[in-house]
Write a protein that holds these residues in place. Structure first.
Motif, PDB file in Angstrom:
ATOM      1  N   ASN A   1      16.836  49.113  50.235  1.00  0.00           N
ATOM      2  CA  ASN A   1      18.148  49.170  50.889  1.00  0.00           C
ATOM      3  C   ASN A   1      18.437  50.543  51.485  1.00  0.00           C
ATOM      4  OD1 ASN A   1      18.739  50.747  48.632  1.00  0.00           O
ATOM      5  ND2 ASN A   1      19.829  49.096  47.565  1.00  0.00           N
ATOM      6  N   GLY A   2      17.487  51.471  51.357  1.00  0.00           N
ATOM      7  CA  GLY A   2      17.662  52.800  51.929  1.00  0.00           C
ATOM      8  C   GLY A   2      18.524  53.719  51.093  1.00  0.00           C
ATOM      9  N   ILE A   3      19.029  53.227  49.988  1.00  0.00           N
ATOM     10  CA  ILE A   3      19.904  54.051  49.135  1.00  0.00           C
ATOM     11  C   ILE A   3      19.336  54.125  47.714  1.00  0.00           C
ATOM     12  CG2 ILE A   3      22.249  54.351  48.242  1.00  0.00           C
ATOM     13  CD1 ILE A   3      23.225  52.709  50.645  1.00  0.00           C
ATOM     14  N   SER A   4      19.451  53.032  46.974  1.00  0.00           N
ATOM     15  CA  SER A   4      18.960  53.022  45.594  1.00  0.00           C
ATOM     16  C   SER A   4      17.514  52.556  45.493  1.00  0.00           C
ATOM     17  CB  SER A   4      19.851  52.136  44.716  1.00  0.00           C
ATOM     18  OG  SER A   4      19.845  50.804  45.193  1.00  0.00           O
ATOM     19  N   VAL A   5      17.037  51.877  46.526  1.00  0.00           N
ATOM     20  CA  VAL A   5      15.639  51.445  46.587  1.00  0.00           C
ATOM     21  C   VAL A   5      15.088  51.875  47.936  1.00  0.00           C
ATOM     22  CG1 VAL A   5      14.020  49.531  46.367  1.00  0.00           C
ATOM     23  CG2 VAL A   5      16.208  49.442  45.147  1.00  0.00           C
ATOM     24  N   THR A   6      14.083  52.742  47.914  1.00  0.00           N
ATOM     25  CA  THR A   6      13.604  53.357  49.155  1.00  0.00           C
ATOM     26  C   THR A   6      12.081  53.336  49.218  1.00  0.00           C
ATOM     27  OG1 THR A   6      13.616  55.543  48.105  1.00  0.00           O
ATOM     28  CG2 THR A   6      15.591  54.897  49.341  1.00  0.00           C
TER      29      THR A   6
ATOM     30  N   ALA B   1      19.583  44.271  45.150  1.00  0.00           N
ATOM     31  CA  ALA B   1      19.354  44.972  43.886  1.00  0.00           C
ATOM     32  C   ALA B   1      20.616  44.990  43.031  1.00  0.00           C
ATOM     33  CB  ALA B   1      18.873  46.402  44.161  1.00  0.00           C
ATOM     34  N   ALA B   2      21.749  45.255  43.655  1.00  0.00           N
ATOM     35  CA  ALA B   2      23.016  45.281  42.917  1.00  0.00           C
ATOM     36  C   ALA B   2      23.361  43.908  42.360  1.00  0.00           C
ATOM     37  CB  ALA B   2      24.147  45.791  43.813  1.00  0.00           C
ATOM     38  N   ARG B   3      23.104  42.866  43.147  1.00  0.00           N
ATOM     39  CA  ARG B   3      23.414  41.506  42.692  1.00  0.00           C
ATOM     40  C   ARG B   3      22.489  41.091  41.548  1.00  0.00           C
ATOM     41  NH1 ARG B   3      22.979  38.300  48.096  1.00  0.00           N
ATOM     42  NH2 ARG B   3      23.633  36.491  46.836  1.00  0.00           N
ATOM     43  N   LEU B   4      21.226  41.495  41.624  1.00  0.00           N
ATOM     44  CA  LEU B   4      20.296  41.172  40.542  1.00  0.00           C
ATOM     45  C   LEU B   4      20.661  41.922  39.271  1.00  0.00           C
ATOM     46  CD1 LEU B   4      16.906  41.050  42.470  1.00  0.00           C
ATOM     47  CD2 LEU B   4      18.040  39.135  41.308  1.00  0.00           C
TER      48      LEU B   4
ATOM     49  N   THR C   1      19.193  51.375  38.787  1.00  0.00           N
ATOM     50  CA  THR C   1      19.374  50.344  39.808  1.00  0.00           C
ATOM     51  C   THR C   1      19.202  48.949  39.237  1.00  0.00           C
ATOM     52  OG1 THR C   1      18.635  51.844  41.558  1.00  0.00           O
ATOM     53  CG2 THR C   1      18.533  49.476  42.033  1.00  0.00           C
ATOM     54  N   LEU C   2      18.181  48.776  38.409  1.00  0.00           N
ATOM     55  CA  LEU C   2      17.954  47.495  37.729  1.00  0.00           C
ATOM     56  C   LEU C   2      17.942  47.708  36.218  1.00  0.00           C
ATOM     57  CD1 LEU C   2      15.190  45.902  40.000  1.00  0.00           C
ATOM     58  CD2 LEU C   2      17.600  45.231  39.832  1.00  0.00           C
TER      59      LEU C   2
ATOM     60  N   LEU D   1       8.380  53.899  40.441  1.00  0.00           N
ATOM     61  CA  LEU D   1       7.651  53.825  41.712  1.00  0.00           C
ATOM     62  C   LEU D   1       6.479  52.868  41.541  1.00  0.00           C
ATOM     63  CD1 LEU D   1       8.897  56.938  41.731  1.00  0.00           C
ATOM     64  CD2 LEU D   1       7.490  57.069  43.791  1.00  0.00           C
ATOM     65  N   VAL D   2       6.448  51.843  42.381  1.00  0.00           N
ATOM     66  CA  VAL D   2       5.390  50.832  42.319  1.00  0.00           C
ATOM     67  C   VAL D   2       4.897  50.511  43.724  1.00  0.00           C
ATOM     68  CG1 VAL D   2       6.183  49.760  40.166  1.00  0.00           C
ATOM     69  CG2 VAL D   2       7.124  48.988  42.351  1.00  0.00           C
ATOM     70  N   SER D   3       3.765  49.833  43.802  1.00  0.00           N
ATOM     71  CA  SER D   3       3.237  49.403  45.091  1.00  0.00           C
ATOM     72  C   SER D   3       4.195  48.393  45.728  1.00  0.00           C
ATOM     73  CB  SER D   3       1.851  48.785  44.909  1.00  0.00           C
ATOM     74  OG  SER D   3       1.881  47.748  43.941  1.00  0.00           O
TER      75      SER D   3
END
Length: 335
Positions: free
Chosen positions: A246-251, A326-329, A206-207, A214-216
Motif C-alpha cells: 500500500n506504499g505506507i505500512s507494506v512497501t 492489510a488493515a482489514r485483515l 501491520t498484521l 521482509l519476505v519474497s
C-alpha cells in the motif's frame, strides 16, 4: 479445507510485440525464442509499454500452463521455459530475463513472453549479450521460491525465537497444522533487490507482527479471520505479500542486495516469522531446480505433502483486496 487445485504464480512479462530489434541481423523483428536470436542485436521496449502479469500453474513435467486468473495469455495453454537471456544497457548494466513460449494444442508457437528480473526502460537500447539454455529453470525457480530475509525471527518448538540465518538442518520448528516439525534443508541466495527479487516489507504491527517482516514478493501469509472482512467465504486464507503493498505500512524494499533463505520440511507447512503465520518452501516443478542434486534424487519424483498441495484453495482472490487490505485483515484476525 483444501480444494485440491494448485496455486498459481503471476510474473510480470512483456509480450514479444512490445520489444523489437532496432539494430543487427534481426533489425525490425520482434523478439523471438532462442533459436532465432543472434548475439549483439539491439532491442528496445516500445515507448510507454508496461509489463502485464502472466499467471502460471506448474505441471509435473516441468512445463507450465496459463492459470485462469491471468491478465495475458490463453488459460490452460502450455508454457515452456525457452532460455535465459542477458541484455546490456548503454551504461554497461546487465539485465537478465527469461523467455517463455506459449504453444497451442499442436505445439505451434502462439506467443513469446519476456520476463525481466529488473526494470527494462522503454526507448532504451539493450544489446543482447547472452543466451543460456541451461539455467532457465533454475533462474525461474529462484523467483518462484518463497523466501525469508536475513534477520527474520522464526519460532522454534520451544517457543524461542531464532534468526533464520542461525537455523540449522535438524532444528525443531513450530508449525500451525502439524505441531513440531524437523527442518530438512535450508537454501540460501544473495541477489540484487530489484524487480521480482525486491522483498516486501511489512512494517511492525501491520498484521500484529512483532517486528518488520521482509519476505519474497509471492510469499503467502496465513490469516485466520474471526470475521470475514474481505468476503472470502471462509475463515482461513492465504494472501501473497505483494498483494498487500500500500506504499505506507507494506512497501517494496528495492535497492542494494538481499539475502534470501528457503526453509524446507517433509511437507508444506505454515510456520511463524516475526509472529506472522507464513508458508515454508513448497516443492513443485517451479522450485525443485534449486535443490541440491542429491536431495532432489532422494526425494524422488513425488513428494507427499508437497505434490498434493495441502494448503491449495486457501489463496485469497486478488480482486477482494483493496488499498486497505492489510488493515482489514488485521481487523478481521483480531476480532
Amino acid at each position: 479445507m483444501s480444494t485440491g487445485f494448485p496455486t498459481s504464480q503471476s510474473v510480470p512479462v512483456y509480450v514479444a510485440s512490445q520489444i523489437r530489434a532496432t539494430d543487427g541481423a534481426n533489425m525490425g523483428d520482434v523478439i523471438s525464442f532462442a533459436r532465432e536470436l543472434i548475439l549483439d542485436d539491439v532491442y528496445q521496449v516500445d515507448y510507454g509499454a508496461e509489463p502485464v502479469r502472466l499467471s502460471l500453474v506448474a505441471r509435473a513435467d516441468a512445463t507450465f500452463c496459463v492459470a485462469k486468473d491471468t491478465k495475458v495469455g490463453t488459460p490452460s495453454a502450455v508454457i515452456h521455459l525457452d532460455c535465459a537471456i542477458t541484455f546490456m544497457s548503454p551504461d554497461g548494466a546487465m539485465v537478465d530475463a527469461l523467455l517463455l513460449v506459449e504453444v497451442d494444442d499442436e505445439g505451434d508457437v502462439v506467443e513469446v513472453y519476456v520476463l525481466p528480473f529488473n526494470t527494462l526502460i522503454s526507448d532504451t537500447e539493450y544489446r543482447l549479450v547472452g543466451i543460456d539454455h541451461e539455467t532457465a529453470l533454475i533462474k525461474f525457480a529462484q523467483v518462484a521460491c518463497v523466501s525469508f530475509t536475513r534477520g527474520t525471527h522464526i519460532t522454534l518448538a520451544s517457543g524461542a525465537q531464532r534468526t533464520v540465518e542461525e537455523l540449522v538442518v535438524g532444528d525443531r520448528i513450530l508449525t500451525r497444522d502439524d505441531g513440531v516439525q524437523t527442518l530438512r534443508w535450508i537454501g540460501t541466495s544473495t541477489t540484487r533487490a530489484l524487480g521480482e527479487f525486491a522483498p516486501i516489507r511489512i512494517t511492525a504491527g501491520t498484521l500484529n507482527n512483532t517486528a518488520d517482516l521482509l519476505v519474497s514478493p509471492d510469499h503467502r501469509l496465513f490469516i485466520y479471520q474471526r470475521a470475514d472482512e474481505l468476503g472470502a467465504g471462509r475463515a482461513e486464507v492465504l494472501v501473497k505479500a505483494r498483494h498487500l503493498v500500500n506504499g505506507i505500512s507494506v512497501t517494496v524494499s528495492e535497492g542494494g542486495f538481499v539475502d534470501y533463505f528457503q526453509l524446507l520440511f517433509d511437507s508444506h507447512q505454515i510456520i511463524y516469522a516475526e509472529g506472522i503465520a507464513a508458508e515454508s518452501m513448497l516443492i513443485d516443478s517451479r522450485t525443485r531446480a534449486v535443490l541440491p542434486t542429491d536431495l532432489s534424487q532422494t526425494l524422488g519424483a513425488y513428494v507427499r505433502g508437497h505434490s498434493d498441495l495441502p494448503h491449495a484453495g486457501l489463496d485469497l482472490n486478488e480482486g477482494l483486496l483493496g488499498p486497505d487490505a492489510a488493515a482489514r485483515l488485521k481487523k478481521a484476525s483480531a476480532r
